[in-house]
Design an enzyme around this catalytic site. Structure first.
Site: not given
Ligand code: NAD
Ligand code: GDD
Length: 326
Positions: A33, A116, A147, A191, A198, A282
């Site tokens: 990382d 994703s 993204y 979220a 919060k 979704r």
């Molecule tokens: P996260 O941000 O906690 O972890 C991602 C890590 O990648 C971070 O620690 C960051 O420092 C590292 N990183 C970023 N750029 C880098 C670089 N140039 N070189 C090396 N490391 C680098 O996110 P996460 O929630 O653990 O997500 C992990 C994977 O899952 C990602 O590919 C993300 O797009 C995918 N994903 C996550 C979710 C979710 O809900 N968490 C949903 C859909 C997809």
């Molecule tokens: N982040 C966030 N923070 N979202 C909030 C909040 C808040 O305080 N309050 C309400 N929401 C609502 C957002 O407006 C959105 O409609 C919903 O909660 C979900 O928000 P997120 O969890 O931020 O993202 P997402 O579900 O739209 O998309 C995420 O999920 C994808 C995979 O399912 C993102 O993390 C993407 O990066 C990911 O790939």
């Protein structure tokens, strides 16, 4: 002899949990990382600081390992990914394409790409009572700007490496993952973590700001299910994109209610329509996942939110005196 794996993004949320899971399953694990984990030491056997936008760093990262779990990405909740299209798309393109090529050149056994639900077309997600998304729905394409577009492109790149070179790849479409050790403040939080923070910061009877009108829907997956699914998909023979999520649909207002109940607080909601909201609804269709693995994520939201809330509440409580002293 035990298997070896590299987990990129091991300093992040899912990557950190996956390192722990693989170590428990007897793997020798290299974590890679840009940074060390935010909330405690990594369980990896070795931890390498590297920037995977550099091809040299990708080559070093994959040296001598059997399996590559590529989780590194510039990533966050909807507020973050909708506000930085250029940097996110550039960074993730560099990481994903070069990690795939480096893993192929190094002749590793398997390569997993963390895709994703953001690959799915916006127009299939425009009502709260959304029809769950099937893998085939990703085309004709209209993914989330930036993204989601990069995720969809890299899925295709993985497919081409499998078809043209016989290189075993896996593409896993995560649906919103939550749990302890996830980002809960600073702007990248999603979220579930944001709402836990919060609510933890709000006294009984107080008011919490919610983005949108609270009627938008999602399904949320607990991180233990996520790492179990990642491992099962990697070990399967299936190389096409697969959903990894639950099909337990909840609206955001309902999510707040569950968190407030776990916290034991009465909470009033103030809806803010000026904040980012993403798609209106979704959900994951798990038919193909079930057929492929004979398994799907099974941890209910209410159960997963309990340890998540407790962990975030502890972080918030421990941070408060430090912030006051600064
Ligand atoms: P996260 O941000 O906690 O972890 C991602 C890590 O990648 C971070 O620690 C960051 O420092 C590292 N990183 C970023 N750029 C880098 C670089 N140039 N070189 C090396 N490391 C680098 O996110 P996460 O929630 O653990 O997500 C992990 C994977 O899952 C990602 O590919 C993300 O797009 C995918 N994903 C996550 C979710 C979710 O809900 N968490 C949903 C859909 C997809
Ligand atoms: N982040 C966030 N923070 N979202 C909030 C909040 C808040 O305080 N309050 C309400 N929401 C609502 C957002 O407006 C959105 O409609 C919903 O909660 C979900 O928000 P997120 O969890 O931020 O993202 P997402 O579900 O739209 O998309 C995420 O999920 C994808 C995979 O399912 C993102 O993390 C993407 O990066 C990911 O790939």
């Amino acid at each position: 002899m035990s298997k070896s794996a590299v987990v990129t993004g091991a300093g992040g949320f899912i990557g950190g949990h996956l390192v722990t899971y693989l170590r428990r399953h007897g793997y020798h694990v290299r974590g890679v990382d840009l940074k060390h984990p935010d909330f405690g030491p990594s369980d990896a056997d070795e931890f390498v600081l590297a920037d995977l936008r550099s091809f040299e760093d990708c080559r070093e990262a994959v040296k001598g390992v059997d399996e590559v779990y590529n989780l590194a990405a510039d990533m966050g909740g909807i507020g973050y990914i909708s506000g930085a299209h250029a940097s996110i798309t550039f960074n993730n393109t560099m990481i994903s394409a070069q990690m795939l090529k480096a893993a192929f050149d190094a002749k590793v056994e398997r390569f997993l790409f963390s895709s994703s639900a953001c690959v799915y077309p916006q127009h299939l997600q425009d009502v709260p009572s959304v029809i769950p998304l099937k893998e085939e729905d990703a085309f004709p394409a209209a993914p989330e700007e930036g993204y989601g577009l990069e995720k969809l492109y890299t899925e295709k790149l993985c497919q081409y490496f499998t078809e043209d070179y016989g290189f075993p790849t896996r593409s896993v479409r995560f649906h919103n993952v939550y749990g302890p050790l996830g980002t809960y403040d600073g702007g990248k939080e999603k979220a579930p973590a944001a709402i836990c923070r919060k609510v933890a910061n709000t006294p009984d009877g107080g008011t919490v700001d919610i983005w949108g009108d609270g009627q938008q829907t999602r399904s949320f997956m607990y991180v233990d299910d996520c790492v179990e699914g990642i491992y099962r998909i990697m070990q399967s023979d299936y190389s096409g994109p697969l959903n990894l999520g639950t099909d337990e649909l909840v609206n955001i207002s309902g999510l707040v209610d569950i968190v407030a109940e776990i916290a034991g607080k009465t909470i009033h909601k103030k809806f803010d329509l000026s904040r980012p909201q993403g798609v209106r609804g979704r959900n994951s269709d798990n038919t193909l996942l079930r057929e492929t693995l004979g398994w799907e994520p099974g941890i209910h939201l209410r159960e997963g939110l309990k340890p998540t809330y407790r962990w975030i509440e502890t972080q918030v409580r421990e941070a408060a005196p430090k912030q006051a002293a600064e």
